[in-house]
Design a protein around this motif. Structure first.
Motif, PDB file in Angstrom:
ATOM      1  N   ARG A 130       0.712  -1.205   0.117  1.00 15.30           N
ATOM      2  CA  ARG A 130       0.082   0.043  -0.112  1.00 15.30           C
ATOM      3  C   ARG A 130       0.912   1.384  -0.198  1.00 15.30           C
ATOM      4  NH1 ARG A 130      -3.558  -3.140   2.969  1.00 15.30           N
ATOM      5  NH2 ARG A 130      -2.709  -2.767   4.902  1.00 15.30           N
ATOM      6  N   ALA A 131       1.811   1.251   0.404  1.00 21.11           N
ATOM      7  CA  ALA A 131       2.926   2.296   0.822  1.00 21.11           C
ATOM      8  C   ALA A 131       3.577   2.654  -0.710  1.00 21.11           C
ATOM      9  CB  ALA A 131       3.955   2.216   1.813  1.00 21.11           C
ATOM     10  N   LEU A 132       3.773   1.526  -1.341  1.00 21.37           N
ATOM     11  CA  LEU A 132       4.576   1.784  -2.759  1.00 21.37           C
ATOM     12  C   LEU A 132       3.774   2.665  -3.950  1.00 21.37           C
ATOM     13  CD1 LEU A 132       5.280  -1.896  -3.528  1.00 21.37           C
ATOM     14  CD2 LEU A 132       7.108  -0.211  -2.707  1.00 21.37           C
ATOM     15  N   PRO A 133       4.529   3.351  -4.536  1.00 28.17           N
ATOM     16  CA  PRO A 133       3.964   4.284  -5.791  1.00 28.17           C
ATOM     17  C   PRO A 133       2.771   3.294  -6.484  1.00 28.17           C
ATOM     18  CG  PRO A 133       6.182   4.607  -5.426  1.00 28.17           C
ATOM     19  CD  PRO A 133       5.935   3.524  -4.615  1.00 28.17           C
ATOM     20  N   GLU A 134       1.814   3.729  -7.051  1.00 30.24           N
ATOM     21  CA  GLU A 134       0.906   2.935  -7.835  1.00 30.24           C
ATOM     22  C   GLU A 134       1.471   2.121  -8.813  1.00 30.24           C
ATOM     23  OE1 GLU A 134      -3.574   3.489  -9.910  1.00 30.24           O
ATOM     24  OE2 GLU A 134      -2.196   5.080  -9.351  1.00 30.24           O
ATOM     25  N   ARG A 135       2.338   2.482  -9.525  1.00 30.88           N
ATOM     26  CA  ARG A 135       2.961   1.760 -10.475  1.00 30.88           C
ATOM     27  C   ARG A 135       3.597   0.470 -10.021  1.00 30.88           C
ATOM     28  NH1 ARG A 135       4.061   2.526 -16.307  1.00 30.88           N
ATOM     29  NH2 ARG A 135       5.734   1.602 -16.838  1.00 30.88           N
ATOM     30  N   GLU A 136       4.416   0.595  -9.244  1.00 32.29           N
ATOM     31  CA  GLU A 136       5.370  -0.429  -8.451  1.00 32.29           C
ATOM     32  C   GLU A 136       4.627  -1.273  -7.705  1.00 32.29           C
ATOM     33  OE1 GLU A 136       8.290   1.588  -6.124  1.00 32.29           O
ATOM     34  OE2 GLU A 136       9.343   2.207  -7.660  1.00 32.29           O
ATOM     35  N   ALA A 137       3.328  -0.874  -7.168  1.00 27.63           N
ATOM     36  CA  ALA A 137       2.286  -1.705  -6.458  1.00 27.63           C
ATOM     37  C   ALA A 137       1.749  -2.634  -7.224  1.00 27.63           C
ATOM     38  CB  ALA A 137       1.324  -0.859  -5.534  1.00 27.63           C
ATOM     39  N   TYR A 138       1.383  -1.905  -8.456  1.00 29.99           N
ATOM     40  CA  TYR A 138       0.802  -2.829  -9.689  1.00 29.99           C
ATOM     41  C   TYR A 138       1.695  -4.005  -9.955  1.00 29.99           C
ATOM     42  CZ  TYR A 138      -3.455  -0.227  -9.842  1.00 29.99           C
ATOM     43  OH  TYR A 138      -4.741   0.340  -9.535  1.00 29.99           O
ATOM     44  N   ILE A 139       2.948  -3.708 -10.190  1.00 30.34           N
ATOM     45  CA  ILE A 139       4.038  -4.333 -10.627  1.00 30.34           C
ATOM     46  C   ILE A 139       4.204  -5.637  -9.791  1.00 30.34           C
ATOM     47  CG2 ILE A 139       6.321  -4.651 -11.417  1.00 30.34           C
ATOM     48  CD1 ILE A 139       6.294  -1.904 -12.701  1.00 30.34           C
ATOM     49  N   PHE A 140       4.466  -5.202  -8.323  1.00 33.35           N
ATOM     50  CA  PHE A 140       4.790  -6.165  -7.497  1.00 33.35           C
ATOM     51  C   PHE A 140       3.362  -7.407  -7.500  1.00 33.35           C
ATOM     52  CE2 PHE A 140       4.515  -7.595  -2.916  1.00 33.35           C
ATOM     53  CZ  PHE A 140       5.880  -7.992  -2.684  1.00 33.35           C
ATOM     54  N   LEU A 141       2.245  -6.580  -7.406  1.00 37.83           N
ATOM     55  CA  LEU A 141       1.015  -7.665  -7.281  1.00 37.83           C
ATOM     56  C   LEU A 141       0.891  -8.450  -8.550  1.00 37.83           C
ATOM     57  CD1 LEU A 141      -1.167  -5.195  -5.748  1.00 37.83           C
ATOM     58  CD2 LEU A 141      -0.566  -7.119  -4.609  1.00 37.83           C
ATOM     59  N   SER A 142       1.377  -7.893  -9.756  1.00 40.45           N
ATOM     60  CA  SER A 142       1.233  -8.691 -10.717  1.00 40.45           C
ATOM     61  C   SER A 142       2.070  -9.939 -10.865  1.00 40.45           C
ATOM     62  CB  SER A 142       1.888  -7.771 -12.143  1.00 40.45           C
ATOM     63  OG  SER A 142       0.632  -6.702 -12.330  1.00 40.45           O
ATOM     64  N   ARG A 143       3.160  -9.713 -10.259  1.00 38.95           N
ATOM     65  CA  ARG A 143       4.410 -10.767 -10.073  1.00 38.95           C
ATOM     66  C   ARG A 143       3.949 -11.598  -8.663  1.00 38.95           C
ATOM     67  NH1 ARG A 143       7.448 -13.871 -13.047  1.00 38.95           N
ATOM     68  NH2 ARG A 143       9.386 -14.333 -12.052  1.00 38.95           N
ATOM     69  N   TYR A 144       3.758 -11.021  -7.753  1.00 39.84           N
ATOM     70  CA  TYR A 144       3.695 -12.276  -6.665  1.00 39.84           C
ATOM     71  C   TYR A 144       2.312 -12.449  -6.267  1.00 39.84           C
ATOM     72  CZ  TYR A 144       8.570 -11.002  -6.887  1.00 39.84           C
ATOM     73  OH  TYR A 144       9.778 -10.934  -7.319  1.00 39.84           O
ATOM     74  N   PHE A 145       1.366 -11.457  -6.610  1.00 42.23           N
ATOM     75  CA  PHE A 145       0.043 -12.106  -6.406  1.00 42.23           C
ATOM     76  C   PHE A 145      -0.739 -12.803  -7.819  1.00 42.23           C
ATOM     77  CE2 PHE A 145      -4.712 -11.561  -5.565  1.00 42.23           C
ATOM     78  CZ  PHE A 145      -4.757 -11.871  -4.094  1.00 42.23           C
ATOM     79  N   TYR A 146      -0.514 -12.055  -8.590  1.00 47.95           N
ATOM     80  CA  TYR A 146      -1.220 -12.877  -9.754  1.00 47.95           C
ATOM     81  C   TYR A 146      -0.439 -13.846 -10.531  1.00 47.95           C
ATOM     82  CZ  TYR A 146      -4.726  -9.396  -8.781  1.00 47.95           C
ATOM     83  OH  TYR A 146      -5.706  -8.681  -8.079  1.00 47.95           O
ATOM     84  N   VAL A 147       0.921 -13.894 -10.055  1.00 46.71           N
ATOM     85  CA  VAL A 147       1.786 -14.763 -10.558  1.00 46.71           C
ATOM     86  C   VAL A 147       2.129 -14.764 -12.249  1.00 46.71           C
ATOM     87  CG1 VAL A 147       2.603 -17.400 -10.433  1.00 46.71           C
ATOM     88  CG2 VAL A 147       0.975 -16.405  -8.791  1.00 46.71           C
TER      89      VAL A 147
END
Length: 187
Positions: A130-147
């Motif tokens: 949540r503390a990450l900038p929006e783009r970085e949060a989306y990249i992180f979630l794309s890789r580690y949540f949505y695999v």
């Protein structure tokens, strides 16, 4: 149909709830399972298990965000299935890469103490994202949540694969630093 209406169907024990859930979120949930399992039949089985588990959890649970609630169930089931398959045969692919990437910054979950601290760790990681900038949060979630595969992420965000890899590496380092600070990792 609105999420609130679907949830009400579950509370009324109306089997149409599963049909409506599948109609609205089936493709989304199946893509999560396929990204983790890399197998269409296993993903389909996982999707059916998701509906069964949702039926068992609603009620008593009344999810605030149905989509996230369903995604979490699907991920849990897909990871469980992945571990079961992997214990039978060693494989590789995206899931194996992701686990290797996170191994450096997420503590092992062995033992009772680690199990008890799991919820707290989950909260710290959620706060980190949540503390990450929006783009970085989306990249992180794309890789580690949505695999998602790095190639797919690079296309989605208009970045080179190398840029995505570097961004993910920096984010893992930041997460590792945060976990060290919180006492979850020992340097």
């Amino acid at each position: 149909m609105k999420d609130e209406e679907i949830i009400e169907l579950y509370f009324k024990r109306n089997e149409r709830a599963i049909e409506e859930t599948d109609s609205k979120y089936g493709n989304y949930l199946e893509s999560i399972a396929e990204n983790i399992l890399n197998d269409e039949l296993d993903a389909e089985e996982c999707l059916n298990d998701t509906y069964l588990k949702t039926w068992d959890r609603i009620p008593p649970t009344r999810p605030k965000v149905l989509k996230a609630f369903l995604a979490k169930i699907t991920r849990e089931l897909a990871f469980d299935k992945y571990r079961a398959i992997r214990s039978k045969k060693r494989g590789n692919g995206t899931m194996h890469e992701i686990l290797d990437e996170l191994e450096e910054c997420i503590p092992a979950s062995n033992g009772v103490e680690q199990s008890i601290l799991g919820k707290e760790l989950e909260s710290i990681v959620a706060d980190f994202v949540r503390a990450l900038p929006e783009r970085e949060a989306y990249i992180f979630l794309s890789r580690y949540f949505y695999v998602e595969d790095i190639t797919d992420i690079s296309k989605k965000y208009g970045m080179s694969k190398n840029n995505v890899s570097v961004t993910l590496s920096r984010l893992r380092t930041k997460l590792q630093t945060r976990l060290l600070k919180e006492g979850y990792l020992v340097s």
